[in-house]
Each structure stands twice: as C-alpha cells, then as structure tokens.
Scaffold this motif. Structure first.
Motif, short mmCIF file in Angstrom:
data_model
loop_
_atom_site.label_atom_id
_atom_site.label_comp_id
_atom_site.label_asym_id
_atom_site.label_seq_id
_atom_site.Cartn_x
_atom_site.Cartn_y
_atom_site.Cartn_z
N SER A 39 -0.68 2.60 12.84
CA SER A 39 -0.86 1.16 12.64
C SER A 39 -1.93 0.90 11.59
CB SER A 39 -1.23 0.53 13.98
OG SER A 39 -2.03 -0.59 13.80
N TRP A 40 -2.97 1.71 11.62
CA TRP A 40 -4.05 1.58 10.64
C TRP A 40 -3.52 1.91 9.24
CZ3 TRP A 40 -6.89 5.51 7.92
CH2 TRP A 40 -8.09 5.05 7.36
N LEU A 41 -2.66 2.94 9.18
CA LEU A 41 -2.11 3.34 7.88
C LEU A 41 -1.18 2.27 7.31
CD1 LEU A 41 -1.26 7.12 8.41
CD2 LEU A 41 -2.95 6.16 6.86
N HIS A 42 -0.59 1.47 8.18
CA HIS A 42 0.35 0.44 7.73
C HIS A 42 -0.28 -0.45 6.65
CE1 HIS A 42 2.74 -3.25 7.87
NE2 HIS A 42 3.73 -2.50 8.29
N GLY A 43 -1.50 -0.88 6.94
CA GLY A 43 -2.18 -1.77 5.99
C GLY A 43 -2.49 -1.08 4.67
N ILE A 44 -2.58 0.25 4.70
CA ILE A 44 -2.92 0.99 3.49
C ILE A 44 -1.67 1.27 2.68
CG2 ILE A 44 -3.85 3.16 2.63
CD1 ILE A 44 -5.49 3.05 5.36
N ILE A 45 -0.61 1.65 3.39
CA ILE A 45 0.63 1.98 2.70
C ILE A 45 1.26 0.71 2.14
CG2 ILE A 45 2.86 3.12 2.92
CD1 ILE A 45 1.74 4.59 5.34
N PHE A 46 1.13 -0.40 2.88
CA PHE A 46 1.74 -1.64 2.44
C PHE A 46 0.67 -2.71 2.23
CE2 PHE A 46 4.58 0.48 5.51
CZ PHE A 46 5.53 0.92 4.61
N PRO A 47 -0.12 -2.57 1.18
CA PRO A 47 -1.24 -3.50 1.00
C PRO A 47 -0.77 -4.93 0.82
CG PRO A 47 -0.91 -2.18 -0.98
CD PRO A 47 -0.02 -1.61 0.08
N GLY A 82 -4.30 -5.28 5.14
CA GLY A 82 -5.05 -4.11 4.70
C GLY A 82 -6.51 -4.14 5.10
N ASN A 83 -7.04 -2.96 5.26
CA ASN A 83 -8.45 -2.79 5.55
C ASN A 83 -9.11 -2.39 4.23
OD1 ASN A 83 -10.86 -1.48 6.08
ND2 ASN A 83 -10.16 -0.68 8.02
N PRO A 84 -10.00 -3.22 3.69
CA PRO A 84 -10.51 -2.96 2.34
C PRO A 84 -11.17 -1.58 2.19
CG PRO A 84 -11.72 -4.75 3.41
CD PRO A 84 -10.54 -4.45 4.28
N ILE A 85 -11.88 -1.15 3.22
CA ILE A 85 -12.55 0.16 3.12
C ILE A 85 -11.50 1.26 3.00
CG2 ILE A 85 -14.10 1.78 4.28
CD1 ILE A 85 -15.22 -0.72 5.77
N ALA A 86 -10.49 1.16 3.87
CA ALA A 86 -9.45 2.19 3.87
C ALA A 86 -8.69 2.18 2.56
CB ALA A 86 -8.49 1.95 5.03
N GLN A 87 -8.47 0.97 2.03
CA GLN A 87 -7.72 0.90 0.77
C GLN A 87 -8.49 1.55 -0.38
OE1 GLN A 87 -6.36 -3.04 -0.10
NE2 GLN A 87 -5.23 -3.12 1.83
N THR A 88 -9.77 1.29 -0.42
CA THR A 88 -10.59 1.91 -1.45
C THR A 88 -10.54 3.42 -1.31
OG1 THR A 88 -12.03 0.04 -1.10
CG2 THR A 88 -12.83 1.74 -2.58
N PHE A 89 -10.66 3.88 -0.08
CA PHE A 89 -10.63 5.31 0.20
C PHE A 89 -9.35 5.94 -0.35
CE2 PHE A 89 -9.18 8.62 3.19
CZ PHE A 89 -10.19 9.56 2.98
N PHE A 90 -8.21 5.28 -0.05
CA PHE A 90 -6.94 5.85 -0.48
C PHE A 90 -6.75 5.71 -1.98
CE2 PHE A 90 -6.10 6.42 3.84
CZ PHE A 90 -5.07 7.30 3.93
N ARG A 91 -7.31 4.65 -2.56
CA ARG A 91 -7.19 4.48 -4.00
C ARG A 91 -7.89 5.66 -4.70
NH1 ARG A 91 -8.49 -1.33 -4.94
NH2 ARG A 91 -6.62 -1.59 -3.69
N ILE A 92 -9.05 6.03 -4.16
CA ILE A 92 -9.77 7.17 -4.73
C ILE A 92 -8.98 8.45 -4.49
CG2 ILE A 92 -11.87 8.56 -4.52
CD1 ILE A 92 -13.26 5.85 -3.73
N LEU A 93 -8.43 8.58 -3.28
CA LEU A 93 -7.70 9.78 -2.90
C LEU A 93 -6.49 9.99 -3.80
CD1 LEU A 93 -7.98 11.89 -0.58
CD2 LEU A 93 -6.14 10.65 0.55
N PHE A 94 -5.80 8.90 -4.14
CA PHE A 94 -4.56 9.03 -4.89
C PHE A 94 -4.76 8.86 -6.40
CE2 PHE A 94 -2.57 7.84 -0.75
CZ PHE A 94 -1.96 9.06 -0.57
N TRP A 95 -6.02 8.73 -6.82
CA TRP A 95 -6.30 8.51 -8.23
C TRP A 95 -5.66 9.57 -9.13
CZ3 TRP A 95 -9.10 10.90 -12.18
CH2 TRP A 95 -9.32 10.10 -13.30
N PRO A 96 -5.84 10.87 -8.83
CA PRO A 96 -5.23 11.89 -9.69
C PRO A 96 -3.73 11.73 -9.83
CG PRO A 96 -6.62 12.89 -8.01
CD PRO A 96 -6.53 11.45 -7.68
N PHE A 97 -3.06 11.40 -8.71
CA PHE A 97 -1.60 11.28 -8.75
C PHE A 97 -1.17 10.11 -9.65
CE2 PHE A 97 -2.69 13.21 -4.69
CZ PHE A 97 -1.96 14.39 -4.80
#
Lengths: 452, 299
Positions: free
Chosen positions: A410-418, A423-438
C-alpha cells in the motif's frame, strides 16, 4: 477543566475525519485492545478461568484416563486427583513391608518431572522420554542445583523429589532400568493453575514457544521453522504468480473486448463457484505429490476471481479517455498499450493486493493436500497434540506476514503511481534518487535511437 | 428602460463586417455536413437525435453550435469527430469523407479527458507520438504548444494537480499538438466558473488567431456563442434540426466591452428568443408560492 473536556469531544462525527493524532491513537488501540483482552483472560485469575490447566500430572492406580501436563480439567476433578494421589503416597509410606512395584512403573513416574524441565528449557521438547537426562534432573532438583521457577514446585512436591532421590542415589548415579528400585517411589502431587476453557495460551507462553520453535535445530529429516516458512511463501508466491500471468491478461482482454468477455466470463463465473479444494484429490492424482498440486490449488483458487475482478476494473476505466485517444490518432493496439493498461494499473495493483490476501486462505488448504507441508503441517500436527502455545505463533506469523506485505504494498502504491496523489513525498524522493541511474540510461538510449 | 432600448436588427451588418463575411465565403470549405441524421435504438423505440442537418464551415472560421438541452449538440460533435457513425448523410473534411476518429479532427471534451498518469508534457506529446514521431521531436513540439497555452511552469505537473481552467488548456494544447485541420470543442468551458470561463474565451480567441485551425464550438451559453463565433448554428430540439444559421454582426477583434454593444445584444436577444420562445416557461404557477403573502417590494 476546559482542555480536559475538549479531550472527550468530537470523537463521533458522521463522515468526518479525526485529527491525525487521534487516528494514530485509535490505530494503536485497535491492536492494544485485543492484546489487553488476551492478557486479561490469561493472567487475571478471576476473569473467565473455570478450568484448571495441569502443570504436573500423575497417573493413578486403577484409573485408565491419563492426563498430561497442559490438559484442562475441572477444579472439582483436580481436587479429586490431588487428594487421591496424596492418599496413595500416604498408603505407601504406611505399609510395611513396602509393596512390590515394577521398575517400569518407576521409570514412568520419573518422567512425571519432564514437563517442568521442558518449560525451563533444561530439556528439549523432543526429549520428554530421555530417561538419562530426567534422572539427572531429579538429582539436580533434589540437591538444589536446579531450582524450578516456572512452574515452581510446591514445597510438598519438592519434599517428594528429595525423598525419592534419597532412595535412588545410593542405587545408581546414572539412569539404568535395572538399577531402579523394586519398591514404588512416591508420586508427585498434581499441580495446576486456573485457566480459560478455550486452550488460549498466555501471551508469554506463546512468545516462549514461538521463540523456541523458531530457534530449534530440527532433528534429521525434519524441516526447521524457517524452512517451513520459506516453503509456504514459495507455494503462495508461485501460485499467485501463475495466477497473475494467466488471469491479468485474460481479465484485461475481457474488459476491453466484448468478444473475450462473452467467450470467457460465463464459464469463469460458473467455475469459481466450484470450491477449489474439491479439486485437491484430482490435482494430487495428476500432478503427484510435492509442491505442484499445492501451487495449482492456490492458482485455481485465485485465477478465476482474478479474471472477473480485473475485467471489472478494466471496464471501470473512463471510456472518454479512450475516445480522446482515438481523436488523437491512437490505433486500437496503441489504445490498449498506451491508455488501457497505464490507466487501470493503480486499480489493478490494489486488486492484486486484495487477491494476494485471499491466496493465503488457499495456501492453508493447499498445504494439507497430498503430502502435508509448510507451516500448516506444523499447525495441524501441534494442534492435534493440543500444543496450542506452539500453534499460535505460526498463526500470528501468517497474520503478520500478510499484514506487513499489504502495508508495504500500500505504501509502494503512492510511489509507483505518484499521479494518484496519494504519494508520500519522502518516499518519492527516495525512489527518485534510487532510480536516477536508470532514468539517465533510458534518456541516453532515447537520444541514441533518434536520428538527428 | 427596456422599451427605451431600441436594438437594431441582428441582420444589420456594418460594411466591414459584411465584407469580412464576403471574404470568408470565398474560402475553401473545411467541413461540410450534408443531410446528417442520427437515430438511436432504445427500449422505448427509435429516438431521432439529429434530423437532416446540413451546413458547411469555411477554412479558419469559428462556428458555434447552440440549442436547448436535448437538441443533439453533443451527438453532433461526436458524429463530426467520428466517434459515432451517422445513420445517414455524410461529413466531409476538406472533401474527405469521415469514417471514424482521426488525427485530422481534434476534439476537446467538457470532462477534460486528460490522461491522469501522464504529466502535462506527456499528455501533449501523446498525439505526435501516436503519429510515429520520435520522443525528442514530440517533446520539442509539446513544449511549444504548452508555451502557447501558457503552462510552461506546469509542464511536469500531473493533471490532478491542476485547476479546471488549466486542465482545459492542456486539453486544447494536446488537441492542437496533433495539428488537426478542424477542432471540435464540446462545451469545453461548461464546467468552469464564470471568471475562468471568461478568461478562457479570450485565451481561445488568441490561440485561434495564431494557429491555422477551423473551430466548431458546441455551447449552451448565449454570450459565449456570440462572443466567440463568426457564425452560430441554432438547433431545434426533438429532433435536432437546423433552425437558423446566424452571421454574428459583431466586428473582430472581440473584447469584453462588446458585450454591451447594440449589435451584440441584438443577436443575443434573437437567439434567446429562438431557444426560449417568449411566454413559454414563465407562466408555470408554483402552488408553494401562494403560501407567501404578497410583498410589494419583492416582485
């Protein structure tokens, strides 16, 4: 006075959200409340404790019904047991010359103490008939090297232990059936505590047994708890995976094309009413023992519901989006891949979350068919022995696994579908950094693919 | 007061307006509708939504379709866009018969219909990408259209983060990015508040001025129709058929002050009479009103 009064105001407002601190409080209470109830019926003797749960049992002469530690009996019968056992001991001490007894009966009598040792972890639970260790246990308790605390022995029983050891010590330092005395030893007086009548073990017992079971190194050929857990996860995930592979595409096709909807859905609708477990024997016959029929059962239980749920979700997509895409020149294939699929993904994701929850129900049934396996086999076996303190940790583990998985998803839902705005802004930032290389790689490949 | 105001005839055109219409008529026909009939089969029998509708729109003309509710305005827009097939009659765009939805005819819906999973930029890129353009060229193109509708700052926002007016601007940019030859707009500003609607109308005229596009605009708002269009097609309800094609005598460029000019008010009043014939609806007596005592100050 006023702030105190405001504390009680505004808890019951029709269709109004509570403040976040109150919500958090209630969420905590929703877990604490059942736990507190559980503690009450476990630890407060005067609340719903009509039974006596035996900690120490005894076999009586001429009584064929055998009770063991952990059994529930009525208080009246408990009194009767205590009085009768005491009487047997008194008769034994009074009679001269002492009556004859079989060594086998004495060996059994010594084993009476095993549950005490097991609950103190002095003895593994599989070693309840390890006479050599039990023999030393008598010695250790008699000499005070080991002092039982949970359950503690009554002074009366401690005295009996000492008297019996006084008789045994001169005969042999270690156990041997041959060197046991010919005269009967004194019997331990039954000990028990008030208990609720539903075999609901106390929280600390559940915790202790669970901890013990998960740490235990299993005997040769048996699975450890972690392996059982992994096995169960494997079955449910594989079953669910195949259900998704088959169910999601068919569901989407049914939702998009009336052709597939009319071709598949009537039969699927009929088939889902046939309970999946009724196919278990067939599955075992066709797929043989092993995991295959279990995975197939989870699959069958899930896939038909999935087709219907996914097709319904697909139909719920705003048709005007498809019309807009058409006026923008999208071909039917593009409408499917560029509009339908991205459009339904967030709802599809939630559908799959709910279906995964159902899959756990099928898992429990699946593990009972063919060769029993996984966590369910453990629950089954221990439940039969009424070892509910060992059953509950596993049930709770399944509950926690399901709950935690769902919360994470459920938490990932907000990140996968911003774009759904949850969405949870902290989580989104986290994933944005995580997926930056891709993202960089995909941008580069885009650029490389474009002729300039 | 009302009697003192003498409105000219709506047919009266100033020389410059008349010569402009003359020039417009010389232009090639962008959209030609002839004998268009649309019927629906329902459980209660056949309902005729449109009956023998014929008209033509010239290149870069701005035409409004107006009519009371139930006159088949939206059905007309859907048939023109190709989302519904006509029962009989045909629609031609620059001579080409319309057989289904296509990128040569853009459509802006009242309900925005933006793709919620795409950002503003991605939404505008949709058409060019569908046409097979590369991502980079589509992006560059999208940027221009977004700039045209003044949303550059929001190009990476998702639709649900935008206000209604902004959403409709994105929808317009998305439709224009496809470079359609005719743009159909089905009550695009119907869901907006009065203030925003006013701004959007001026904004739309600005866009129309700068883009080579012919617009057919469906509305039920009289002022909107008169303010925006060169000609107004008035439809009759049940079944929808052409009542009158009116040339708006208000000179261009249009601005808000014109709302009170005699020519504007004349044509507005004429359409109002066509749609709400006088003395039809105001005589309904509501029995509840009788419960209230007559108040001389409230009339």
């Amino acid at each position: 006075m006023r702030p105190l009064a405001s504390l009680f105001k505004g808890w019951f407002l029709i269709r109004r959200d509570l403040s976040s601190s109150r919500r958090l409080f209630l969420t905590a209470v929703s877990f604490v409340l059942p736990l507190a109830l559980w503690c009450l019926v476990s630890y407060v003797d005067w609340i719903w404790h009509p039974d006596i749960k035996l900690q120490l049992s005894s076999e009586r002469e001429g009584n064929s019904t055998v009770f063991t530690a952990g059994d529930h009996i009525s208080p009246g019968y408990y009194q009767e047991m205590v009085v009768a056992t005491r009487a047997e001991n008194t008769r034994l001490l009074a009679s001269t010359p002492p009556p004859k007894s079989s060594k086998r009966a004495n060996q059994k009598l010594l084993r009476q103490l095993a549950p005490v040792a097991i609950s103190h972890d002095w003895l593994p639970y599989t070693e309840a008939q390890n006479d050599a260790s039990i023999y030393h246990l008598w010695r250790d308790i008699a000499t005070g090297t080991k002092i039982p605390t949970d359950p503690a022995l009554t002074p009366e029983n401690l005295d009996i232990v000492k008297q019996n050891w006084a008789q045994l010590a001169p005969l042999a330092a270690d156990f041997s059936l041959a060197s046991l005395p010919e005269t009967p030893l004194l019997k331990l007086i039954p000990q028990g505590l008030p208990a609720n009548p539903v075999y609901l073990p106390a929280p600390h017992e559940v915790w202790r047994s669970g901890w013990r079971d998960f740490k235990a190194v299993p005997p040769e050929g048996e699975l450890s708890m972690t392996q059982r857990y992994q096995h169960s996860l494997r079955v449910i995930l594989l079953g669910f995976f195949w259900a998704c592979v088959v169910g999601v595409p068919i569901g989407i096709l049914c939702g998009v094309f009336d052709f597939f909807s009319k071709l598949f859905e009537p039969f699927v609708d009929f088939f889902r009413y046939m309970p999946a477990p009724t196919f278990s024997t067939l599955l075992v016959a066709v797929l043989l023992a092993g995991d295959a029929p279990k995975i197939a059962l989870v699959f069958i239980g899930t896939v038909f519901q999935m087709i219907l749920v996914v097709s319904k979700t697909t139909r719920l997509l705003d048709p005007s989006l498809l019309e807009a895409a058409q006026t923008l020149g999208a071909s039917p294939k593009q409408m499917l891949t560029r509009v339908v699929i991205p459009g339904i993904l967030p709802n599809l994701y939630n559908d799959l979350r709910i279906l995964l929850g159902w899959a756990w129900t099928w898992l429990v049934i699946a593990e009972l068919i063919g060769v029993k396996s996984g966590l369910t086999e453990f629950i089954e076996t221990q439940g039969r022995f009424r070892n509910f303190d060992r059953v509950f940790p596993v049930i709770i583990l399944i509950g926690v696994t399901g709950f935690v998985t769902d919360q994470i998803l459920s938490w990932l839902h907000g990140i996968i579908f911003p774009w759904t705005g949850r969405g949870n802004p902290i989580a989104q930032t986290f994933f944005r950094i995580l997926f930056w290389p891709f993202r960089q790689i995909s941008k580069l490949s885009d650029r490389a693919g474009t002729p300039t | 007061m009302a009697a003192a105001l003498q409105l000219p005839s709506y047919l009266e055109q100033s020389p410059e307006v008349a010569s402009r219409f003359e020039r417009l008529r010389q232009r090639p026909v962008a959209l030609e509708v002839s004998g268009l009939t649309k019927t629906f089969e329902t459980t209660r029998g056949t309902v005729t939504a449109l009956s023998e509708v014929s008209f033509s729109v010239h290149k870069r003309e701005f035409m409004c379709v107006i009519g009371p509710s139930g006159c088949g305005k939206s059905t007309l827009a859907r048939v023109l866009a190709g989302l519904e097939a006509p029962t009989s009659g045909d629609v031609r765009v620059y001579g080409q018969p319309v057989s289904g939805p296509g990128p040569d005819r853009g459509m802006v819906f009242q309900s925005y219909t933006l793709f919620p999973w795409q950002t503003v930029k991605q939404n505008v890129m949709f058409g060019p990408l569908m046409a097979g353009g590369s991502r980079n060229s589509a992006e560059a193109e999208a940027r221009q259209w977004i700039e045209l509708v003044g949303l550059t700052k929001f190009e990476n926002a998702y639709p649900q983060q935008l206000s209604g007016g902004m959403k409709q601007r994105v929808a317009i940019a998305r439709a224009l990015a496809n470079q359609p030859r005719v743009l159909f707009m089905d009550e695009p500003f119907g869901a907006l508040d009065a203030q925003t609607r006013c701004q959007m109308q001026s904004h739309l005229l600005d866009i129309w001025k700068n883009v080579d596009i012919t617009i057919v605009f469906i509305t039920h708002d009289l002022d909107e129709a008169v303010f925006l269009s060169d000609r107004i097609l008035v439809l009759d309800p049940h079944p929808g058929r052409v009542r009158e094609m009116i040339e708006v005598p208000v000179p261009r460029p249009r601005h808000n002050d014109q709302l009170f000019e005699p020519s504007f008010m004349a044509v507005r009043k004429h359409i109002d009479n066509l749609i709400h014939p006088p003395g039809q609806e105001h005589h309904k007596e509501n029995p509840v009103l009788r419960l209230v005592a007559r108040d001389p100050d409230v009339v």
